[in-house]
Every structure is written in C-alpha cells, then in structure tokens.
Design an enzyme around this catalytic site. Sequence first.
Site: not given
Length: 479
Positions: A180, A182, A278
């Site tokens: 991912d 993030h 985010s």
Amino acid sequence: MTWMSGEAGRLVRRVAGSLALTAGGLGAGATMAAELPQYEVQPRNRLCPLASHAFAYDTSYLKNFNILVQGRDGWLFRSEAELPEQFGPSAQGLRHLERFARYLKDSAGSELVLVFQPTKGLVHPDKLADNAAVDFSWAYARSNYLDALAKFRQAGLVVPDLGPLLRESERDDAYYFKRDHHWTPYGARRTARIVADRIRQMPVFQSLPTQEFETRRTGLIRKDGSLQDAARRICGQAWPSQYVDEYRTNPGGGIEGDEQSALFGDEGLPSITLVGTSNSKGAQDYNFAGALQEYLGVEILNMAVAGGSYDGSMFEYLMSDSFRESPPDIIIWEIPAYHTLDSGEFYRQVTPMVSHGCQGREPVLEHTSAVTAGTNEVLYNGGGKFLELPSNEYLVDLQFSDPAVKEVDAYIWYVFGRKDRVDLEYGSRVETTGRFMFELPSGPSWNDELFMSLDLELEPEQVSEDLTVTARVCRRQDI
C-alpha cells in the site's frame, strides 16, 4: 478432499503422504510428534509479466501505480512514485514556496511546518529485490532527498529532519505497508515524534497552552493495499491482507468522540492545524494527528483531505471559515516526497487565498455573467473607461453560483494581444464553495502587460442550469 495447486499444494501432499506412511508402518499410537517432518509453507505471490509494461496501466486509476515493481517478502513498489531519485522543486518553484510561506506568516501570523515524507524506496531499500526491474540508487536518492530538505530550510521554512527514518537499522515495525502507499501507524507515530521535537523548538510554541493526551491500542487495521489492488486488476491474482495494530489518542481522562470535539466550543479553534493527505485523515486512521497531540501536548485541528493530493486540503482550509476567522499559529503540511511542489499555477492560487482574495476590498472591475458550456467572456476592461492594470499588481476572484463547479480554464487577454492561461481545478473530494482565485502573472516579461479581458471555458458537466459567475479584479495585498 480438495487439493491445492502450486508449490503449497505439493508441500501439503508430501506432508499427507508422509503421515500416512508413518501411521501405516508404526501405528498412530507409536508415532512421536518430534519425529514428524516439519514444513514451512511460504506464499508465492509474484507480479505477472504484464505488470512490467506501461500499456497495462490503461485507466486513470491504474496510472497512479505505473509501474509496479516486485520486492522481497511480498512487498510491492511503484517505480514513479516510490522509487524516484530526484526530490523537491526547481529554483523557481522554491522561490514561489518561500514567498507563500513568508506571506502566510506576515499576513495571517501562521508559520508553515513542512513534513516532507520520505518515499517507500528511501525507507525500505532492503525490501527491493536485487534484480528489480527499475534502476534505483538508494545512495543517490538519499543524497538528493536530504539536499531538498536543506533547500527548504534555506528558503526559511520549518522542516523537521526526517533523514533518520531512511534505512533505520533498528526498527520495531515497518514504516510503510507492504503493498500500500500509506505509512503504517508505526510510521505515522515515528514521524510524529520527529515533527513534534522540531515544533517544540519554535518560539511560537512556547506560548501555547498544553494538556495531556494518551494513546491506546484499540484493535487491528486490516490492509488490502492499493498496490495489491492494482496488481489484482492487471494480473488477476489475489494477495493476502496485512494486519497491524490500531491506535487512538484522546485527552487525558479518556474523553472521546463528540465530547472531545466539543472541547473546541467556547475557547475557539486549536492553535495548530494539520493539512495533508490520506496519511493524516482517510478511510483508515493511522493516528498521525493523535500522535502529534500526544508528543506536543497541544490539540490539533485536522483538516487533511483523503484523495486531495498535496494541494487539495490547503485549498480547502485557506478558503474555510476556520482559517478566515481564526488563523492558527502553526500549520503542519504533510506531503509525500514524490510531489515536487513545483507548480506555478498552485502558488498563483494559494497565495491570494491567504488574504481572502478580493473579499472586503473594493474591486477595480466586477461583473456578474450567465455562463454556459464552452468559452464565456466574463470581464472586459473597456467600454469607454479603460483602466491601466499592470499584470503584476492584480488578482482575479471568481464566485460561481453553483458550489459544485470544481474545474474551469481561465484565459487572460492583454492590451497588445498577449494571452495567459490558468487551469483551475479542485479534486472531487475537496469541499469548496464554487470560488476560485489567482494572481495575474508577474515577472520581467509580464510586469508591463496591461489587463484587457477574461474568458472562462467550462466543460458541459461543470455547467448547471442558470449558472452564473461573479468575476472581480482587485489589487494584490502583497505588493
């Protein structure tokens, strides 16, 4: 019995056969567990050959993952976003950023703290395979990243030193998720500690009231990563979920939820605001804002926007009532380092937002027009009363009647036929009021140009019934 395919299936069949042979020859009661063969089954998920070709990334979504690179131990990387070797803006972009930060402090009293988050390749080079399908020099990338941080500081910005995060030899957990884009809660917390240590050195911080915050583990985050989703779409294969600890931070005494929000109440907004991506606020909370509160002992107003890129939350916040009525002492701007911060159009828009455009001032030109799809002339400097409006001294402020308008192209015409274009666009997740603003161009080649007219071009999907726009021209406040 259903058999698995592939290497895992072969291992299971070998174990089953061995158990059957042992049970038949010695009897189940005579078999010791220590005598049984031991096997470790490892997942063998690997990218398919198609994922290495740019033409496979043929949708607007997949273009964000161009090009997936297989790493060790099931890790995935994006070559363009997570394995770059150059960082930060050009010299001109750096001057724009310096001017914006200085104007933010002089006009609103808000000091900018830039959190330039290192990329996945910088933090986890050990997870790159030796035969990675992309050339990446960690030493070269590291040098350029640290140089970018130094240039930001030379430009007068407060920039925490995230260099210690690069290839840390002693790390309790992974800084990024395996598949991912993030950071993990550990990565967010590790970054928050460094950022808080730097903010505590700022003179403005010394006058801020503090309180206690405590962080507790609240469960697990299940992460089906964005990179593995892209791999699934291209290769049609499934990848396992990753699980990490989840944390929440609350004021000392266990105040939670709505009660915590109510603390703003009569005492105004917090003195520190967080804007960003985010990583700071999204569908899953990695508790970056919470960790900052714990380490600083100061409440944080979290105005980050998921899916807003590096600019969306800054646009939204600077045009909000929160900023206009109560600008903070410190604005923390969290940005992944694959953003160059080099866009001149961004600075032409964001700088006048600091002083709220033409709000509260008498415009030199103003007109309200009905607009349709296509090109619309909305301002004209003439009609028997020509005003001498040098380009470097003025800005344009637009207010559409429909707040859903998020994209428009502006064409500025000058007296001697020269033309300038500005692409104005807010992300779909950025909450706006249909308002745009931008400075007219400045610089040696523009300062003598005189504004003549303004055209706006809108796509059909941006135009609602009876749509109007009020266009104003007023003097810039920073000259």
